[in-house]
Scaffold this motif. Structure first.
Motif, mmCIF file in Angstrom:
data_model
loop_
_atom_site.group_PDB
_atom_site.id
_atom_site.type_symbol
_atom_site.label_atom_id
_atom_site.label_comp_id
_atom_site.label_asym_id
_atom_site.label_seq_id
_atom_site.Cartn_x
_atom_site.Cartn_y
_atom_site.Cartn_z
ATOM 1 N N LYS A 87 -35.842 -3.067 -15.605
ATOM 2 C CA LYS A 87 -36.213 -2.846 -17.009
ATOM 3 C C LYS A 87 -36.037 -1.377 -17.390
ATOM 4 O O LYS A 87 -35.587 -1.058 -18.485
ATOM 5 N N ASN A 127 -33.595 0.186 -20.222
ATOM 6 C CA ASN A 127 -34.015 1.159 -21.239
ATOM 7 C C ASN A 127 -33.145 2.414 -21.219
ATOM 8 O O ASN A 127 -32.910 3.016 -22.261
ATOM 9 N N LYS A 128 -32.677 2.798 -20.022
ATOM 10 C CA LYS A 128 -31.798 3.960 -19.886
ATOM 11 C C LYS A 128 -30.351 3.613 -20.239
ATOM 12 O O LYS A 128 -29.476 4.461 -20.184
#
Length: 126
Positions: free
Chosen positions: A45, A49-50
Motif C-alpha cells: 500500500k 501511494n508512492k
C-alpha cells in the motif's frame, strides 16, 4: 523519483520478477523466515501511494503490479549515486571501481570493448 526503503525494494524486486501478484504471491517469494502477510500488504500500500505499484481490484482481491520498470528505477538510483558520490563523473566512478577491484589493464580494456559494443547496439536501436 522517491527512493525506496530496503523492505520496499525487496518487495519491488519480487514484483518485477512476478510481473503481477497478490499479497500471498509476494510473501511466498521471501526466504524463511517470511514476513507477515499484513506487513507485506502494508508495504504494498505504501508503494502504491508512492506510485511505484499499481493495484486493481478483482472481486475482494488486490492484484499488484509494478508501475515503473526495474530499468527505470535502476537508472534513477544510479544517477543519484553517481551524483552523490562522484560529482556526476563517470570517469571518477570507473577509476574508483578499477582501484578498489585492482583491475588489470587487460580487464580495463575488456570493459572498454564491452562498453563500446553496448553503446553501438543502443545507437542502432534509435
Amino acid at each position: 523519483m522517491k527512493t525506496l526503503t530496503k523492505a520496499e525494494e525487496q518487495i519491488m524486486q519480487i514484483l518485477w520478477n512476478l510481473k503481477e501478484g497478490v499479497v500471498k504471491d509476494v510473501v511466498e517469494r521471501f526466504e524463511e523466515p517470511r514476513p507477515a502477510y499484513t506487513t507485506v500488504a502494508t508495504v504494498l500500500k505504501v508503494l502504491e501511494n508512492k506510485e511505484f505499484v499499481s493495484c486493481r481490484k478483482i472481486g475482494n482481491t488486490n492484484l499488484f503490479s509494478p508501475a515503473i520498470s526495474k530499468k527505470e528505477y535502476a537508472r534513477n538510483r544510479f544517477s543519484l549515486f553517481l551524483q552523490d558520490y562522484f560529482g556526476g563523473s563517470f570517469p571518477k566512478l570507473a577509476t574508483f571501481f578499477a582501484k578498489e577491484n585492482n583491475l588489470s589493464m587487460e580487464e580495463l580494456e575488456e570493459m572498454m570493448r564491452i562498453t563500446e559494443k553496448e553503446l553501438k547496439k543502443d545507437n542502432e536501436k534509435e
